[in-house]
Design an enzyme around this catalytic site. Structure first.
Site, PDB file in Angstrom:
ATOM      1  N   LEU A 137       0.846  -1.186   0.000  1.00 58.08           N
ATOM      2  CA  LEU A 137       0.000   0.000   0.000  1.00 58.08           C
ATOM      3  C   LEU A 137       0.883   1.238   0.000  1.00 58.08           C
ATOM      4  O   LEU A 137       1.976   1.228   0.571  1.00 58.08           O
ATOM      5  CB  LEU A 137      -0.907   0.024   1.243  1.00 58.08           C
ATOM      6  CG  LEU A 137      -1.947  -1.094   1.394  1.00 58.08           C
ATOM      7  CD1 LEU A 137      -2.662  -0.968   2.733  1.00 58.08           C
ATOM      8  CD2 LEU A 137      -2.950  -1.078   0.250  1.00 58.08           C
ATOM      9  N   ASP A 138       0.405   2.307  -0.628  1.00 61.39           N
ATOM     10  CA  ASP A 138       1.118   3.581  -0.577  1.00 61.39           C
ATOM     11  C   ASP A 138       1.228   4.045   0.874  1.00 61.39           C
ATOM     12  O   ASP A 138       0.424   3.658   1.728  1.00 61.39           O
ATOM     13  CB  ASP A 138       0.379   4.645  -1.389  1.00 61.39           C
ATOM     14  CG  ASP A 138       0.258   4.285  -2.865  1.00 61.39           C
ATOM     15  OD1 ASP A 138       1.125   3.537  -3.355  1.00 61.39           O
ATOM     16  OD2 ASP A 138      -0.717   4.730  -3.507  1.00 61.39           O
ATOM     17  N   MET A 139       2.190   4.920   1.139  1.00 59.97           N
ATOM     18  CA  MET A 139       2.433   5.394   2.498  1.00 59.97           C
ATOM     19  C   MET A 139       1.163   5.950   3.141  1.00 59.97           C
ATOM     20  O   MET A 139       0.862   5.667   4.305  1.00 59.97           O
ATOM     21  CB  MET A 139       3.521   6.473   2.498  1.00 59.97           C
ATOM     22  CG  MET A 139       3.833   7.034   3.864  1.00 59.97           C
ATOM     23  SD  MET A 139       5.224   8.183   3.882  1.00 59.97           S
ATOM     24  CE  MET A 139       4.451   9.617   3.123  1.00 59.97           C
TER      25      MET A 139
END
Length: 301
Positions: A137-139
């Site tokens: 997942l993106d940050m």
């Protein structure tokens, strides 16, 4: 497919004609060639309790044993942190990642990542595991992250992720009211160059498919459920922006909106997949985080 506390995989062979061990594992058991080669090289494969090579000819009712665990190391600094563990057994662990946390160390983020915390957790439990991410997942995207504890589980889950038995679903709060309550976004996603993380819709890109369903409608905004059929970087963010409904707070594909939310309003809330050994379907969900609930309250008022 059987296993015990020693984490040994046992397969009872069911065939009509003799077949090479390597061919059986690849075609009948659907193991990857890489996993088979490594297990054979390490001497972790037996047939009828005897070590054999991959050219061994299997017969009906033979018993294959593959030792799953082996000594491994990873160049990640273990770091103590609070982890919200949603599910765990000897083969997999699922963690609910908060917003603002990087999943794996990078040059800019050597510490404070989910992988740092997981490696510390494994060492504290005296488990011989490294961090094998099945999904990322993106940050600033929160939600469920699936991690394999051994090479076999990672191989099986990566294989199943290519099939429709593996479900990854998200919740997003988007600008505007979508015309249709349900639909499919099927647009190719392309990385423009090595110097940027941004993706665009371009015929040169890979085919990317996202299913959407509107859950709630507000004044010029929607809560949308999205299910991925492919897993491209930034797929949901790119797709929603491309149809004129960018996610609230998405500074890369929409705009920064700190008066509403301090990150993109995107949460990976659901995972559904076959367990790598038992094949039992595991269904997991996590609640929408508070900042997204707060955004909905603002939109309603």
């Amino acid at each position: 497919m059987l296993n015990n506390k020693e984490n040994i995989l046992r397969l009872k062979v069911k065939i009509e004609e003799d077949i090479k061990l390597s061919e059986y594992l690849r075609c009948n058991a659907e193991f990857s060639s890489r996993f088979i080669r490594k297990a054979a090289r390490d001497g972790r494969i037996k047939v009828n309790n005897e070590k054999v090579n991959l050219s061994y000819k299997l017969k009906d009712k033979d018993i294959i044993e593959i030792k799953i665990d082996k000594e491994e190391e990873q160049d990640i600094i273990p770091e103590k942190m609070d982890l919200e563990i949603v599910y765990e057994d000897e083969d997999i662990i699922v963690v609910n990642k908060p917003k603002g946390m990087v999943v794996h160390p990078t040059k800019r983020h050597l510490n404070g990542t989910l992988s740092n915390g997981l490696l510390y957790y494994f060492k504290e439990k005296n488990e011989n595991s490294i961090v094998r991410l099945v999904n990322r997942l993106d940050m600033d995207t929160s939600g469920l992250i699936l991690v394999a504890k051994n090479a076999f589980s990672h191989m099986a889950l990566a294989r199943d992720m290519q099939k429709n038995v593996f479900v990854k679903s998200y919740l997003a709060i988007v600008h505007g009211n979508m015309k249709d309550n349900k639909g499919v976004i099927d647009k190719p996603i392309y990385r423009v160059g090595e110097g940027t993380i941004k993706r665009v819709i371009d015929d040169r890109g890979q085919r990317s498919v996202t299913r959407f369903e509107v859950i709630e409608r507000y004044n010029d905004a929607n809560l949308v459920r999205l299910t991925l059929e492919t897993g491209r970087t930034h797929q949901i963010r790119v797709h929603l922006s491309s149809i004129g409904h960018p996610i609230f707070g998405d500074a890369l594909y929409g705009k920064e909106e700190k008066e509403y939310i301090e990150r993109q309003a995107l949460h990976a809330y659901k995972l559904e997949f076959p367990h790598p050994k038992s094949r039992k379907i595991i269904k997991l969900e996590s609640d929408m985080p508070l900042d997204m609930k707060s955004l909905i309250d603002k939109l309603k008022s």
